[in-house]
Scaffold this active site. Sequence first.
Site, PDB file in Angstrom:
ATOM      1  NE  ARG A 109     -17.614  17.769 -14.161  1.00 48.71           N
ATOM      2  CZ  ARG A 109     -17.438  18.750 -13.292  1.00 48.71           C
ATOM      3  NH1 ARG A 109     -16.286  18.885 -12.639  1.00 48.71           N
ATOM      4  NH2 ARG A 109     -18.405  19.600 -13.037  1.00 48.71           N
ATOM      5  CG  ASP A 110     -19.687  18.440  -9.705  1.00 45.05           C
ATOM      6  OD1 ASP A 110     -18.837  18.514  -8.812  1.00 45.05           O
ATOM      7  OD2 ASP A 110     -20.527  19.329  -9.909  1.00 45.05           O
ATOM      8  CG  HIS A 162     -24.498  22.329 -11.115  1.00 40.93           C
ATOM      9  ND1 HIS A 162     -23.948  21.283 -11.825  1.00 40.93           N
ATOM     10  CD2 HIS A 162     -23.807  22.363  -9.951  1.00 40.93           C
ATOM     11  CE1 HIS A 162     -22.976  20.724 -11.125  1.00 40.93           C
ATOM     12  NE2 HIS A 162     -22.875  21.360  -9.967  1.00 40.93           N
ATOM     13  CG  HIS A 198     -22.694  22.244  -5.109  1.00 43.78           C
ATOM     14  ND1 HIS A 198     -21.376  21.951  -4.891  1.00 43.78           N
ATOM     15  CD2 HIS A 198     -22.917  21.982  -6.419  1.00 43.78           C
ATOM     16  CE1 HIS A 198     -20.817  21.546  -6.020  1.00 43.78           C
ATOM     17  NE2 HIS A 198     -21.727  21.562  -6.971  1.00 43.78           N
ATOM     18  CB  CYS A 243     -15.930  23.218  -6.229  1.00 43.67           C
ATOM     19  SG  CYS A 243     -14.720  24.113  -7.201  1.00 43.67           S
ATOM     20  CG  ASN A 282     -22.790  18.124  -7.396  1.00 44.95           C
ATOM     21  OD1 ASN A 282     -22.641  19.208  -7.936  1.00 44.95           O
ATOM     22  ND2 ASN A 282     -21.848  17.201  -7.369  1.00 44.95           N
TER      23      ASN A 282
HETATM   24 ZN    ZN Z   1     -21.427  20.628  -8.705  1.00 46.45          ZN
END
Ligand code: ZN
Length: 323
Positions: free
Chosen positions: A26-27, A218, A220, A251, A260
Amino acid sequence: MTAPARSFSPRDPTDRKVLVTEVGTRDGFQAEPTPIPTATKVEILDALAAAGVPSFEATSFVSPRAVPQMADAAEVMARVARRPGVRLQALVPNARGAEAAAAARVDMIVCFVSASESHNEANLNKPIAGSLANVAEVARIARAAGIPLRGAVATAFGCPFEGDVPVDAVLRIVEAYVGEGVRHVSLGDTTGMATPPLVERAVEAIRGRFPAVEIALHFHNTRGIGLANVLAGLALGIREFESSIGGIGGCPFAPGATGNICTEDLVYLLHECGFETGIDLERLIAVARRVEEVVGHPLPGQVMKAGPRLRLHPIESVRRAVG
Ligand code: ZN
């Protein structure tokens, strides 16, 4: 600000199990300029689950116009293998996304709001209050479908447009989530601005106000201290972290945001510190290499390049090395 010295032992030293939630499909894939074929996404998810990864943010049910890379969310969910004990989460921005996620029988719906007004406007095109109204609708749909809801707080440790994000701004969102019955909250360091003292401040503030809430972190690695922040979280007793295979992601709405924290690097650190993840590191590295091949550019993960520390090399291979 100075943080008190602390040893890296958890609040409950007997609790050695850590839940790793993989967000790469996803990310990570969302940030790739070239769309990844559905079959490849399914292949990666299945390979990661086979390597022992227990939890995924597998996809997101968003407008295909806004995020074409996620247009195949329902198909991914229909084709991925369902394994007992493996949790498949999906991110949703609104009621329409929640309905699609519920129809796709995801195991957990994830809603998200930024703790900073300007990032929320940039990311979701509405003020925080508008996003929280959406959360109420999403929560109603999740409840009706019997699917647990997780609340993510983006820019929880800093905003690229506003700078420091006050803890109160994070608490206001967590409070709204708790009001909608959310028990799982994920604090997102969307642009890599977290530091160990900021992690401690946010986690302790949430624990103080909402002791029943389970917190996931979460991070990065934008400024190279993603895993240092994990150690800070572990020391506070946090036992869930989100990461992406090979360190893919970032992002698109946050200037300068890189990936990430990397799942193999995280799992390597956790295992070396005596934590259990249920994940096979060698198999994980093999998937990271496959993902690198799929995206067609080098990934920032480091253990995928160097291997685990006790992977030995033939001495002939370094005979001519001089430094
Ligand atoms: Zn992320």
